[in-house]
Design a protein around this motif. Structure first.
Motif, short mmCIF file in Angstrom:
data_model
loop_
_atom_site.label_atom_id
_atom_site.label_comp_id
_atom_site.label_asym_id
_atom_site.label_seq_id
_atom_site.Cartn_x
_atom_site.Cartn_y
_atom_site.Cartn_z
N ALA A 6 32.55 40.02 43.00
CA ALA A 6 32.31 40.86 41.80
C ALA A 6 32.25 42.41 42.16
CB ALA A 6 31.17 40.48 41.07
N GLU A 7 31.50 42.80 43.37
CA GLU A 7 31.66 43.95 43.69
C GLU A 7 32.83 44.69 44.06
OE1 GLU A 7 27.10 43.89 45.74
OE2 GLU A 7 28.85 43.70 47.11
N ALA A 8 33.71 43.80 44.63
CA ALA A 8 35.21 44.17 44.77
C ALA A 8 36.05 44.50 43.65
CB ALA A 8 36.04 43.27 45.82
N ALA A 9 35.61 43.35 42.82
CA ALA A 9 36.38 43.83 41.56
C ALA A 9 35.98 45.03 40.56
CB ALA A 9 36.14 42.39 40.56
N ALA A 10 34.54 45.32 40.74
CA ALA A 10 34.50 46.69 40.02
C ALA A 10 34.81 47.90 40.66
CB ALA A 10 32.56 46.44 39.88
N ALA A 11 34.84 47.73 42.03
CA ALA A 11 35.31 48.78 42.80
C ALA A 11 36.85 48.81 42.52
CB ALA A 11 35.17 48.76 44.16
N THR A 32 43.75 43.96 33.82
CA THR A 32 42.85 43.44 35.04
C THR A 32 43.32 42.60 35.94
OG1 THR A 32 41.21 43.32 33.17
CG2 THR A 32 40.49 42.30 35.13
N THR A 33 44.07 41.73 35.74
CA THR A 33 44.76 40.77 36.81
C THR A 33 45.37 41.40 37.57
OG1 THR A 33 44.24 38.62 35.26
CG2 THR A 33 45.48 38.45 37.09
N ARG A 34 46.49 42.18 36.92
CA ARG A 34 47.32 42.73 37.77
C ARG A 34 46.65 43.70 38.95
NH1 ARG A 34 49.16 47.50 37.21
NH2 ARG A 34 48.35 47.57 35.22
N ILE A 35 45.65 44.47 38.42
CA ILE A 35 45.02 45.49 39.26
C ILE A 35 44.37 44.77 40.18
CG2 ILE A 35 43.38 47.44 39.11
CD1 ILE A 35 44.14 48.15 36.43
N LEU A 36 43.45 43.75 39.90
CA LEU A 36 42.75 43.00 41.03
C LEU A 36 43.56 42.34 42.05
CD1 LEU A 36 39.79 41.37 38.88
CD2 LEU A 36 39.92 43.67 40.03
N ALA A 37 44.72 41.85 41.56
CA ALA A 37 45.40 41.21 42.47
C ALA A 37 46.09 42.10 43.68
CB ALA A 37 46.55 40.41 41.66
N ALA A 38 46.42 43.31 42.92
CA ALA A 38 47.04 44.44 43.79
C ALA A 38 45.99 44.77 44.95
CB ALA A 38 47.61 45.30 43.08
N PRO A 69 35.45 31.55 45.29
CA PRO A 69 35.45 32.27 44.02
C PRO A 69 36.69 33.03 43.72
CG PRO A 69 34.30 33.46 45.84
CD PRO A 69 34.87 32.17 46.36
N VAL A 70 36.86 32.85 42.39
CA VAL A 70 38.12 33.89 42.03
C VAL A 70 37.45 34.61 40.57
CG1 VAL A 70 39.85 32.52 42.74
CG2 VAL A 70 39.00 32.06 40.19
N VAL A 71 38.10 35.87 40.27
CA VAL A 71 37.51 36.70 39.27
C VAL A 71 38.31 36.03 37.98
CG1 VAL A 71 37.41 38.73 37.73
CG2 VAL A 71 37.14 38.68 40.46
N LEU A 72 37.46 35.54 37.00
CA LEU A 72 37.81 35.07 35.67
C LEU A 72 38.08 36.21 34.56
CD1 LEU A 72 38.64 32.31 34.12
CD2 LEU A 72 36.17 32.18 33.27
N GLU A 73 37.07 37.03 34.39
CA GLU A 73 37.12 38.08 33.43
C GLU A 73 36.25 39.34 34.02
OE1 GLU A 73 36.29 38.57 28.59
OE2 GLU A 73 36.47 36.87 29.63
N LEU A 75 42.79 33.88 39.33
CA LEU A 75 43.67 32.70 39.25
C LEU A 75 45.10 33.25 39.06
CD1 LEU A 75 41.49 31.18 36.32
CD2 LEU A 75 42.13 30.26 38.50
N ALA A 76 46.03 32.35 39.30
CA ALA A 76 47.50 32.41 39.24
C ALA A 76 47.64 32.66 37.51
CB ALA A 76 48.15 31.40 39.68
N THR A 77 48.48 33.59 37.42
CA THR A 77 48.69 33.90 35.81
C THR A 77 49.98 34.06 35.61
OG1 THR A 77 46.59 34.89 35.88
CG2 THR A 77 48.04 35.63 34.29
N ARG A 78 50.66 33.77 34.54
CA ARG A 78 51.68 34.22 33.80
C ARG A 78 51.46 34.89 32.44
NH1 ARG A 78 56.97 29.75 34.17
NH2 ARG A 78 57.36 30.31 36.32
#
Length: 299
Positions: free
Chosen positions: A235-240, A106-112, A258-262, A118-121
């Motif tokens: 949220a709309e951008a994340a769902a798309a 999820t995080t990889r796809i959204l960031a791309a 705002p950042v996407v958490l999940e 959130l920054a993630t390792r």
């Protein structure tokens, strides 16, 4: 071969009220609807191809709507892919659900896609090369495939988080090694915005607060209807980006925005959130599913 109009696929043998409500509303609209458990399914493969079986008989539903099948997803994903290949419309599509089930994906796809996250390792259990986290703390670790706040832990310092990441774990019964995510604790920890998105539009928004700690979907958390256009746009951008027909996107404040958490591809609180926001979410999700089925190519 049976061809029901709609199937609601649930993990449990005793479906919850949301699954039953979806079936009831479908039947009221004139659709032939059924409730299925994964334990009643099989995939049959031979020289003629692959088929989905329900209680031993071949079936080809027009639409399948999974609900809460995280724990059986490894099998269900393959069964649903067989149905998709034969023309069934799965809502949400298997590829979209697979991305949401794994928080790392999820995080990889959204960031791309340019959606703020959130920054993630990410590390495997028992990481030996975790190194020192680039964030001083407090930090959060969470399993990539957890749900309902399971396994989400706070760590006051980078050293404490590194010790957790490198600790030995009890492997799964089949020797599975899990994936752990490490993130800085969001500035707004303890409060988030849940946005339900259906067919690209944010139609219900609630603010959730943790009673204790920082996990907003933990025990005794509170929720209320809210207006937050910034969270709704994210949220709309994340769902798309994930290809969801519908979903619930959890957004949190961090570093001034705002950042996407999940992202939840099978939100289980549609009636509750709908009541809070005075929106018929069960009807909206059902309508989107049946509309998706009506748009499938013929033949």
């Amino acid at each position: 071969m049976r061809t029901p109009d709609l199937v609601i696929l649930v993990h449990h043998d005793e479906p919850g009220p949301q699954a039953r409500a979806l079936v009831t509303r479908a039947e009221e609209s004139g659709a032939a609807a059924e409730l299925w458990s994964p334990r009643d399914l099989a995939v049959e493969i031979d020289g003629a191809g692959a088929r989905l079986l329900h209680r031993g008989d071949e079936v080809l539903p027009a639409v399948i709507v999974p609900q809460g099948i995280n724990r059986s997803f490894a099998f269900c994903a393959e069964a649903l892919r067989v149905a998709e290949d034969r023309g069934t419309v799965v809502v949400n599509p298997v590829a979209a659900s697979a991305a949401c089930v794994d928080k790392l994906a999820t995080t990889r796809i959204l960031a791309a896609a340019g959606v703020p996250v959130l920054a993630t390792r990410a590390h495997p259990w028992g990481a030996r090369g975790a190194g020192r986290p680039p964030w001083p703390g407090p930090l959060v670790t969470k399993p990539a495939t957890g749900s309902n706040g399971e396994g989400v832990l706070g760590h006051p310092t980078a050293d404490a988080a590194r010790a957790h990441l490198g600790a030995d774990r009890v492997l799964g019964p089949d020797g599975t090694v899990g994936t752990e995510l490490l993130q800085p604790m969001a500035d707004g920890a303890g409060e988030d915005i849940r946005v339900v998105v259906v067919e690209g539009a944010a139609i219900a928004t609630t603010r959730r607060r943790a009673v204790a700690g920082f996990v907003t979907n933990g025990p005794n958390a509170t929720a209320e209807a809210a207006e937050d256009t910034g969270a709704a746009r994210v949220a709309e951008a994340a769902a798309a980006a994930l290809g969801l027909v519908y979903g619930a996107v959890d957004v949190i404040g961090h570093d001034g925005g705002p950042v996407v958490l999940e992202v939840n591809c099978w939100p289980r609180d549609l009636a509750y959130v709908g009541d809070l926001c005075e929106v018929d979410l069960v009807g909206a999700v059902l309508g989107a599913a049946l509309a998706a089925g009506a748009r499938r190519p013929s033949g």
